[in-house]
Scaffold this motif. Sequence first.
Motif: not given
Length: 246
Positions: A27-30, A133-134, A155-159, A174-176
Amino acid sequence: MKRSRFTAALFCLLLSPLASAERYRVITEEWAPYNYAEGGQLTGMSTEIVRAIMALTGDEFEIVLQPSMRTTRTLRTQPRTIMYSLFRTQEREPLYKWVGPIVEESIHPYQLANAPRPITSLEQLLRAPRITTRHAGLVPSMLESMGFNNLDKSAVESQQLYSMLLAGRTEVIVGDTDAGVAYYSRQLGIAPGMLRPIPIELYRSSLYIAFSRDSDDALVAAWSEALEQLRRSGELARIQQHYERR
Protein backbone atom coordinates in the motif's frame (compact mmCIF):
# COMPACT_ATOMS: atom_id res chain seq x y z
CA MET A 1 28.74 -7.30 -13.07
CA LYS A 2 28.53 -11.09 -13.66
CA ARG A 3 28.38 -11.67 -9.91
CA SER A 4 25.61 -9.08 -9.61
CA ARG A 5 23.53 -10.81 -12.28
CA PHE A 6 24.17 -14.18 -10.67
CA THR A 7 23.11 -12.85 -7.26
CA ALA A 8 19.88 -11.48 -8.72
CA ALA A 9 19.07 -14.75 -10.46
CA LEU A 10 19.83 -16.77 -7.32
CA PHE A 11 17.73 -14.41 -5.24
CA CYS A 12 14.73 -14.78 -7.51
CA LEU A 13 15.10 -18.57 -7.46
CA LEU A 14 15.29 -18.74 -3.68
CA LEU A 15 12.40 -16.40 -2.99
CA SER A 16 9.93 -17.41 -5.69
CA PRO A 17 8.36 -20.27 -3.68
CA LEU A 18 7.83 -17.96 -0.70
CA ALA A 19 6.33 -15.23 -2.85
CA SER A 20 3.90 -17.55 -4.59
CA ALA A 21 2.88 -19.33 -1.37
CA GLU A 22 2.05 -16.25 0.64
CA ARG A 23 0.51 -13.10 -0.79
CA TYR A 24 1.26 -9.67 0.58
CA ARG A 25 -0.49 -6.39 -0.06
CA VAL A 26 1.61 -3.33 -0.86
CA ILE A 27 0.00 0.00 0.00
CA THR A 28 0.99 3.61 -0.48
CA GLU A 29 -0.47 7.11 -0.38
CA GLU A 30 -0.54 10.17 -2.62
CA TRP A 31 2.74 11.93 -1.79
CA ALA A 32 4.72 13.26 -4.72
CA PRO A 33 7.34 12.84 -5.97
CA TYR A 34 7.66 9.50 -4.16
CA ASN A 35 4.26 7.89 -4.75
CA TYR A 36 1.39 9.43 -6.68
CA ALA A 37 -1.13 8.84 -9.46
CA GLU A 38 -0.58 10.43 -12.86
CA GLY A 39 -2.80 9.79 -15.84
CA GLY A 40 -4.56 7.04 -13.94
CA GLN A 41 -1.28 5.22 -13.27
CA LEU A 42 0.63 4.87 -10.01
CA THR A 43 4.13 6.28 -10.38
CA GLY A 44 6.82 8.10 -8.41
CA MET A 45 10.38 7.63 -7.22
CA SER A 46 9.57 5.13 -4.47
CA THR A 47 7.01 3.31 -6.62
CA GLU A 48 9.64 2.69 -9.28
CA ILE A 49 12.10 1.50 -6.64
CA VAL A 50 9.56 -0.91 -5.13
CA ARG A 51 8.77 -2.30 -8.57
CA ALA A 52 12.49 -2.72 -9.27
CA ILE A 53 12.86 -4.60 -5.98
CA MET A 54 10.00 -6.96 -6.87
CA ALA A 55 11.52 -7.54 -10.30
CA LEU A 56 14.64 -8.84 -8.55
CA THR A 57 12.87 -10.89 -5.90
CA GLY A 58 10.24 -12.34 -8.22
CA ASP A 59 7.31 -10.96 -6.24
CA GLU A 60 4.18 -9.80 -8.04
CA PHE A 61 2.30 -8.13 -5.20
CA GLU A 62 -0.45 -5.68 -6.07
CA ILE A 63 0.22 -2.04 -5.13
CA VAL A 64 -2.84 -0.21 -3.82
CA LEU A 65 -3.12 3.58 -3.47
CA GLN A 66 -5.03 4.47 -0.30
CA PRO A 67 -6.05 7.73 1.40
CA SER A 68 -3.25 9.05 3.62
CA MET A 69 -5.04 8.47 6.91
CA ARG A 70 -5.83 4.87 6.04
CA THR A 71 -2.34 3.68 5.07
CA THR A 72 -0.63 3.60 8.46
CA ARG A 73 -3.77 2.18 10.07
CA THR A 74 -3.84 -0.62 7.48
CA LEU A 75 -0.13 -1.30 8.01
CA ARG A 76 -0.62 -1.44 11.78
CA THR A 77 -3.72 -3.64 11.79
CA GLN A 78 -3.73 -5.84 8.67
CA PRO A 79 -1.48 -8.91 8.30
CA ARG A 80 1.08 -9.32 5.50
CA THR A 81 1.09 -5.64 4.60
CA ILE A 82 3.92 -3.59 3.10
CA MET A 83 3.86 0.22 2.95
CA TYR A 84 6.05 2.85 1.34
CA SER A 85 7.24 5.65 1.67
CA LEU A 86 7.45 6.05 5.45
CA PHE A 87 9.72 8.13 7.66
CA ARG A 88 11.43 5.85 10.18
CA THR A 89 10.86 7.62 13.48
CA GLN A 90 11.67 6.58 17.04
CA GLU A 91 7.98 6.08 17.79
CA ARG A 92 7.44 3.93 14.71
CA GLU A 93 10.62 1.89 15.10
CA PRO A 94 9.19 -1.05 17.11
CA LEU A 95 5.90 -1.17 15.19
CA TYR A 96 7.21 -2.47 11.87
CA LYS A 97 10.05 -4.24 10.10
CA TRP A 98 12.10 -1.91 7.91
CA VAL A 99 13.85 -1.95 4.53
CA GLY A 100 15.87 1.05 3.46
CA PRO A 101 16.74 3.77 3.45
CA ILE A 102 15.35 4.73 0.05
CA VAL A 103 16.34 8.38 0.23
CA GLU A 104 17.10 10.98 2.91
CA GLU A 105 14.90 14.06 2.85
CA SER A 106 14.31 17.24 4.85
CA ILE A 107 11.26 19.41 5.47
CA HIS A 108 11.40 23.21 5.52
CA PRO A 109 8.63 25.77 5.87
CA TYR A 110 7.98 27.91 2.78
CA GLN A 111 6.64 31.41 2.20
CA LEU A 112 6.35 33.69 -0.82
CA ALA A 113 9.66 35.21 -1.84
CA ASN A 114 8.09 38.69 -1.82
CA ALA A 115 6.48 38.26 1.60
CA PRO A 116 6.50 41.59 3.49
CA ARG A 117 7.80 39.88 6.65
CA PRO A 118 10.54 37.39 5.73
CA ILE A 119 10.92 34.78 8.44
CA THR A 120 14.48 33.82 9.33
CA SER A 121 14.30 32.29 12.82
CA LEU A 122 12.36 29.66 14.74
CA GLU A 123 11.11 32.34 17.12
CA GLN A 124 9.58 34.28 14.23
CA LEU A 125 8.05 31.10 12.85
CA LEU A 126 6.43 30.31 16.20
CA ARG A 127 4.88 33.79 16.17
CA ALA A 128 3.70 33.72 12.54
CA PRO A 129 -0.02 34.55 12.20
CA ARG A 130 -0.79 31.27 10.47
CA ILE A 131 1.08 28.18 9.34
CA THR A 132 -0.92 25.93 7.05
CA THR A 133 -0.26 22.21 6.95
CA ARG A 134 -2.21 19.08 6.10
CA HIS A 135 -5.00 18.03 8.43
CA ALA A 136 -3.21 14.97 9.83
CA GLY A 137 -0.04 12.93 9.68
CA LEU A 138 3.58 13.16 10.77
CA VAL A 139 4.09 16.86 9.91
CA PRO A 140 1.24 18.42 11.94
CA SER A 141 1.98 16.07 14.84
CA MET A 142 5.65 17.08 14.74
CA LEU A 143 4.81 20.79 14.65
CA GLU A 144 2.42 20.46 17.60
CA SER A 145 5.11 18.65 19.61
CA MET A 146 7.47 21.57 18.90
CA GLY A 147 5.04 24.00 20.49
CA PHE A 148 3.36 25.49 17.43
CA ASN A 149 -0.12 26.74 18.34
CA ASN A 150 -0.64 28.77 15.15
CA LEU A 151 -1.42 25.82 12.88
CA ASP A 152 -4.15 25.79 10.26
CA LYS A 153 -4.72 22.11 9.51
CA SER A 154 -7.37 22.59 6.85
CA ALA A 155 -5.47 21.25 3.82
CA VAL A 156 -6.42 17.76 2.72
CA GLU A 157 -4.09 17.59 -0.29
CA SER A 158 -0.68 19.11 -0.98
CA GLN A 159 -2.03 21.24 -3.84
CA GLN A 160 -4.22 23.11 -1.37
CA LEU A 161 -1.15 24.32 0.52
CA TYR A 162 0.22 26.07 -2.56
CA SER A 163 -3.09 27.51 -3.70
CA MET A 164 -3.70 28.97 -0.25
CA LEU A 165 -0.22 30.48 -0.12
CA LEU A 166 -0.50 31.99 -3.60
CA ALA A 167 -3.95 33.40 -2.80
CA GLY A 168 -2.68 35.11 0.34
CA ARG A 169 -4.84 32.96 2.63
CA THR A 170 -1.81 31.89 4.66
CA GLU A 171 1.68 33.20 5.29
CA VAL A 172 3.60 29.95 5.66
CA ILE A 173 3.09 26.37 4.49
CA VAL A 174 4.69 23.18 5.81
CA GLY A 175 3.93 19.78 4.37
CA ASP A 176 6.26 18.51 1.68
CA THR A 177 9.93 17.69 1.50
CA ASP A 178 12.09 20.03 -0.55
CA ALA A 179 11.84 17.56 -3.44
CA GLY A 180 8.06 17.61 -3.07
CA VAL A 181 7.92 21.41 -3.16
CA ALA A 182 10.01 21.40 -6.35
CA TYR A 183 7.68 18.82 -7.90
CA TYR A 184 4.45 20.68 -7.08
CA SER A 185 5.95 23.98 -8.19
CA ARG A 186 6.60 22.48 -11.62
CA GLN A 187 3.20 20.80 -11.78
CA LEU A 188 1.31 23.93 -10.76
CA GLY A 189 3.33 26.29 -12.92
CA ILE A 190 4.78 28.25 -10.03
CA ALA A 191 7.65 30.34 -11.39
CA PRO A 192 11.16 29.54 -10.11
CA GLY A 193 12.06 31.76 -7.21
CA MET A 194 8.46 32.56 -6.33
CA LEU A 195 8.58 30.37 -3.22
CA ARG A 196 11.19 30.92 -0.55
CA PRO A 197 12.39 28.13 1.74
CA ILE A 198 12.62 29.47 5.29
CA PRO A 199 16.11 28.52 6.54
CA ILE A 200 14.83 26.32 9.36
CA GLU A 201 15.12 22.57 8.92
CA LEU A 202 12.11 21.31 10.83
CA TYR A 203 12.73 17.65 10.10
CA ARG A 204 15.32 15.42 8.47
CA SER A 205 15.00 11.68 8.14
CA SER A 206 15.12 8.84 5.66
CA LEU A 207 12.23 7.25 3.82
CA TYR A 208 11.82 3.49 4.19
CA ILE A 209 9.66 0.57 3.16
CA ALA A 210 7.78 -0.73 6.22
CA PHE A 211 6.50 -4.28 6.75
CA SER A 212 3.82 -5.34 9.22
CA ARG A 213 5.30 -7.18 12.20
CA ASP A 214 3.95 -10.56 11.08
CA SER A 215 5.88 -10.39 7.80
CA ASP A 216 8.25 -13.25 7.07
CA ASP A 217 11.85 -12.35 7.96
CA ALA A 218 13.07 -14.07 4.81
CA LEU A 219 10.93 -11.76 2.68
CA VAL A 220 12.15 -8.66 4.52
CA ALA A 221 15.76 -9.80 4.09
CA ALA A 222 15.19 -10.48 0.40
CA TRP A 223 13.80 -6.98 -0.20
CA SER A 224 16.69 -5.49 1.77
CA GLU A 225 19.25 -7.33 -0.34
CA ALA A 226 17.46 -6.38 -3.55
CA LEU A 227 17.50 -2.70 -2.53
CA GLU A 228 21.23 -2.91 -1.80
CA GLN A 229 21.77 -4.49 -5.20
CA LEU A 230 19.97 -1.53 -6.81
CA ARG A 231 22.18 0.79 -4.78
CA ARG A 232 25.42 -0.96 -5.78
CA SER A 233 24.49 -1.10 -9.46
CA GLY A 234 23.68 2.61 -9.60
CA GLU A 235 20.04 1.97 -10.53
CA LEU A 236 18.78 3.51 -7.28
CA ALA A 237 20.64 6.76 -8.01
CA ARG A 238 19.35 6.76 -11.60
CA ILE A 239 15.73 6.50 -10.43
CA GLN A 240 16.22 9.26 -7.87
CA GLN A 241 17.84 11.61 -10.40
CA HIS A 242 15.08 10.95 -12.93
CA TYR A 243 12.40 12.17 -10.52
CA GLU A 244 14.48 15.10 -9.29
CA ARG A 245 14.56 16.40 -12.87
CA ARG A 246 10.81 15.95 -13.55
